[in-house]
Design a protein around this motif. Structure first.
Motif, PDB file in Angstrom:
ATOM      1  N   ASN A  86       1.800   6.836  -9.827  1.00 48.80           N
ATOM      2  CA  ASN A  86       1.480   7.947  -8.940  1.00 48.80           C
ATOM      3  C   ASN A  86       0.011   8.340  -8.985  1.00 48.80           C
ATOM      4  O   ASN A  86      -0.381   9.312  -8.369  1.00 48.80           O
ATOM      5  CB  ASN A  86       2.339   9.171  -9.286  1.00 48.80           C
ATOM      6  CG  ASN A  86       3.784   8.954  -8.893  1.00 48.80           C
ATOM      7  OD1 ASN A  86       4.062   8.243  -7.945  1.00 48.80           O
ATOM      8  ND2 ASN A  86       4.682   9.551  -9.635  1.00 48.80           N
TER       9      ASN A  86
ATOM     10  N   TRP B 156      -7.623   8.348   9.308  1.00 47.54           N
ATOM     11  CA  TRP B 156      -6.610   8.486   8.279  1.00 47.54           C
ATOM     12  C   TRP B 156      -5.246   8.305   8.935  1.00 47.54           C
ATOM     13  O   TRP B 156      -4.973   8.885   9.974  1.00 47.54           O
ATOM     14  CB  TRP B 156      -6.712   9.871   7.644  1.00 47.54           C
ATOM     15  CG  TRP B 156      -6.073   9.933   6.312  1.00 47.54           C
ATOM     16  CD1 TRP B 156      -4.830  10.398   6.041  1.00 47.54           C
ATOM     17  CD2 TRP B 156      -6.627   9.513   5.074  1.00 47.54           C
ATOM     18  NE1 TRP B 156      -4.563  10.305   4.703  1.00 47.54           N
ATOM     19  CE2 TRP B 156      -5.661   9.756   4.085  1.00 47.54           C
ATOM     20  CE3 TRP B 156      -7.833   8.944   4.699  1.00 47.54           C
ATOM     21  CZ2 TRP B 156      -5.870   9.472   2.749  1.00 47.54           C
ATOM     22  CZ3 TRP B 156      -8.038   8.657   3.372  1.00 47.54           C
ATOM     23  CH2 TRP B 156      -7.069   8.918   2.409  1.00 47.54           C
ATOM     24  N   SER B 157      -4.403   7.485   8.346  1.00 49.55           N
ATOM     25  CA  SER B 157      -3.081   7.260   8.908  1.00 49.55           C
ATOM     26  C   SER B 157      -2.064   7.186   7.776  1.00 49.55           C
ATOM     27  O   SER B 157      -2.431   7.253   6.594  1.00 49.55           O
ATOM     28  CB  SER B 157      -3.057   5.973   9.733  1.00 49.55           C
ATOM     29  OG  SER B 157      -3.147   4.850   8.877  1.00 49.55           O
ATOM     30  N   GLU B 158      -0.816   7.015   8.140  1.00 54.51           N
ATOM     31  CA  GLU B 158       0.232   6.920   7.124  1.00 54.51           C
ATOM     32  C   GLU B 158       0.055   5.689   6.237  1.00 54.51           C
ATOM     33  O   GLU B 158       0.604   5.612   5.152  1.00 54.51           O
ATOM     34  CB  GLU B 158       1.622   6.931   7.769  1.00 54.51           C
ATOM     35  CG  GLU B 158       1.910   5.794   8.724  1.00 54.51           C
ATOM     36  CD  GLU B 158       1.374   6.032  10.133  1.00 54.51           C
ATOM     37  OE1 GLU B 158       1.398   5.084  10.923  1.00 54.51           O
ATOM     38  OE2 GLU B 158       0.909   7.143  10.442  1.00 54.51           O
ATOM     39  N   ARG B 159      -0.738   4.702   6.692  1.00 55.28           N
ATOM     40  CA  ARG B 159      -1.010   3.526   5.863  1.00 55.28           C
ATOM     41  C   ARG B 159      -2.000   3.831   4.741  1.00 55.28           C
ATOM     42  O   ARG B 159      -2.146   3.047   3.817  1.00 55.28           O
ATOM     43  CB  ARG B 159      -1.542   2.386   6.722  1.00 55.28           C
ATOM     44  CG  ARG B 159      -0.519   1.856   7.696  1.00 55.28           C
ATOM     45  CD  ARG B 159      -1.042   0.677   8.446  1.00 55.28           C
ATOM     46  NE  ARG B 159      -2.406   0.946   8.901  1.00 55.28           N
ATOM     47  CZ  ARG B 159      -3.022   0.314   9.862  1.00 55.28           C
ATOM     48  NH1 ARG B 159      -2.421  -0.659  10.483  1.00 55.28           N
ATOM     49  NH2 ARG B 159      -4.248   0.617  10.206  1.00 55.28           N
ATOM     50  N   MET B 160      -2.714   4.933   4.827  1.00 52.63           N
ATOM     51  CA  MET B 160      -3.677   5.299   3.783  1.00 52.63           C
ATOM     52  C   MET B 160      -2.935   6.028   2.665  1.00 52.63           C
ATOM     53  O   MET B 160      -2.953   7.239   2.572  1.00 52.63           O
ATOM     54  CB  MET B 160      -4.805   6.164   4.358  1.00 52.63           C
ATOM     55  CG  MET B 160      -5.693   5.423   5.324  1.00 52.63           C
ATOM     56  SD  MET B 160      -6.272   3.814   4.734  1.00 52.63           S
ATOM     57  CE  MET B 160      -7.058   4.236   3.217  1.00 52.63           C
ATOM     58  N   ASN B 161      -2.270   5.258   1.856  1.00 58.88           N
ATOM     59  CA  ASN B 161      -1.498   5.803   0.750  1.00 58.88           C
ATOM     60  C   ASN B 161      -2.199   5.484  -0.572  1.00 58.88           C
ATOM     61  O   ASN B 161      -3.295   4.933  -0.590  1.00 58.88           O
ATOM     62  CB  ASN B 161      -0.070   5.255   0.797  1.00 58.88           C
ATOM     63  CG  ASN B 161      -0.052   3.732   0.806  1.00 58.88           C
ATOM     64  OD1 ASN B 161      -0.959   3.079   0.284  1.00 58.88           O
ATOM     65  ND2 ASN B 161       0.980   3.158   1.412  1.00 58.88           N
ATOM     66  N   LYS B 162      -1.551   5.800  -1.657  1.00 61.68           N
ATOM     67  CA  LYS B 162      -2.154   5.571  -2.975  1.00 61.68           C
ATOM     68  C   LYS B 162      -2.451   4.094  -3.219  1.00 61.68           C
ATOM     69  O   LYS B 162      -3.475   3.753  -3.794  1.00 61.68           O
ATOM     70  CB  LYS B 162      -1.253   6.134  -4.062  1.00 61.68           C
ATOM     71  CG  LYS B 162      -1.200   7.630  -4.036  1.00 61.68           C
ATOM     72  CD  LYS B 162      -0.222   8.174  -5.031  1.00 61.68           C
ATOM     73  CE  LYS B 162      -0.159   9.679  -4.833  1.00 61.68           C
ATOM     74  NZ  LYS B 162       1.049  10.245  -5.333  1.00 61.68           N
ATOM     75  N   LYS B 163      -1.564   3.223  -2.760  1.00 58.88           N
ATOM     76  CA  LYS B 163      -1.803   1.791  -2.947  1.00 58.88           C
ATOM     77  C   LYS B 163      -3.049   1.344  -2.191  1.00 58.88           C
ATOM     78  O   LYS B 163      -3.877   0.605  -2.729  1.00 58.88           O
ATOM     79  CB  LYS B 163      -0.600   0.973  -2.500  1.00 58.88           C
ATOM     80  CG  LYS B 163      -0.805  -0.530  -2.704  1.00 58.88           C
ATOM     81  CD  LYS B 163       0.355  -1.349  -2.202  1.00 58.88           C
ATOM     82  CE  LYS B 163       0.195  -2.829  -2.425  1.00 58.88           C
ATOM     83  NZ  LYS B 163      -1.125  -3.403  -2.273  1.00 58.88           N
ATOM     84  N   ALA B 164      -3.209   1.793  -0.960  1.00 56.64           N
ATOM     85  CA  ALA B 164      -4.382   1.408  -0.165  1.00 56.64           C
ATOM     86  C   ALA B 164      -5.661   1.934  -0.815  1.00 56.64           C
ATOM     87  O   ALA B 164      -6.680   1.224  -0.861  1.00 56.64           O
ATOM     88  CB  ALA B 164      -4.261   1.937   1.262  1.00 56.64           C
ATOM     89  N   LEU B 165      -5.630   3.155  -1.333  1.00 58.35           N
ATOM     90  CA  LEU B 165      -6.812   3.704  -2.010  1.00 58.35           C
ATOM     91  C   LEU B 165      -7.108   2.939  -3.300  1.00 58.35           C
ATOM     92  O   LEU B 165      -8.271   2.633  -3.591  1.00 58.35           O
ATOM     93  CB  LEU B 165      -6.632   5.195  -2.277  1.00 58.35           C
ATOM     94  CG  LEU B 165      -6.639   6.077  -1.046  1.00 58.35           C
ATOM     95  CD1 LEU B 165      -6.226   7.504  -1.413  1.00 58.35           C
ATOM     96  CD2 LEU B 165      -8.011   6.082  -0.391  1.00 58.35           C
ATOM     97  N   GLN B 166      -6.074   2.626  -4.073  1.00 59.93           N
ATOM     98  CA  GLN B 166      -6.283   1.862  -5.308  1.00 59.93           C
ATOM     99  C   GLN B 166      -6.826   0.476  -4.985  1.00 59.93           C
ATOM    100  O   GLN B 166      -7.725  -0.020  -5.673  1.00 59.93           O
ATOM    101  CB  GLN B 166      -4.972   1.740  -6.103  1.00 59.93           C
ATOM    102  CG  GLN B 166      -5.157   1.087  -7.467  1.00 59.93           C
ATOM    103  CD  GLN B 166      -5.954   1.967  -8.422  1.00 59.93           C
ATOM    104  OE1 GLN B 166      -5.528   3.056  -8.754  1.00 59.93           O
ATOM    105  NE2 GLN B 166      -7.106   1.487  -8.866  1.00 59.93           N
TER     106      GLN B 166
END
Length: 103
Positions: free
Chosen positions: A5, A77-87
Motif C-alpha cells: 500500500n 490524472w486518470s484511474e490508471r494512475m494508481n500506486k503501481k503506476a507511481l511506483q
C-alpha cells in the motif's frame, strides 16, 4: 501499513514521497496612464495581467527523507494512475539515474 500500500523510494526504502509540479509563467502588463495593465485602474494587481505565457514546467516525485527526485510527467490524472503506476515511474527513473551514474 503493508508494503503493497506504499510507494517506496528505491534510494532509501522510505515512503515519504511527494509529487511536485513546478511551473514558470511570464506575466505582461500593457503600460497606460493609470496603472500597468489595461485591467488595472488605481493600482497594480498581479492577477490582473494582460497576457500570461507558460515558459517552463517540471514534474517530479521527491523523497522527503533522502531528497532524491525522480523526474516524471503526467499530462492528466486518470484511474490508471494508481500506486503501481507511481511506483513504476519512480523505479524507472531510479534505474535510468543508476545507468547514467555507471556510464
Amino acid at each position: 501499513m503493508p508494503a503493497m500500500n506504499r510507494i517506496i523510494c528505491p534510494s532509501c526504502n522510505d515512503d515519504h514521497l511527494i509529487l511536485k509540479y513546478v511551473a514558470t509563467y511570464e506575466y505582461s502588463y500593457v503600460l497606460d496612464s493609470d496603472a500597468p495593465g489595461l485591467k488595472n485602474t488605481n493600482e497594480l494587481l498581479p492577477h490582473m495581467y494582460d497576457k500570461r505565457e507558460q515558459k517552463d514546467t517540471q514534474q517530479y516525485i521527491e523523497c522527503r527523507t533522502c531528497g532524491t527526485s525522480y523526474p516524471c510527467y503526467f499530462d492528466r490524472w486518470s484511474e490508471r494512475m494508481n500506486k503501481k503506476a507511481l511506483q513504476d515511474a519512480v523505479n524507472s527513473a531510479y534505474l535510468a539515474k543508476q545507468h547514467l551514474d555507471n556510464a
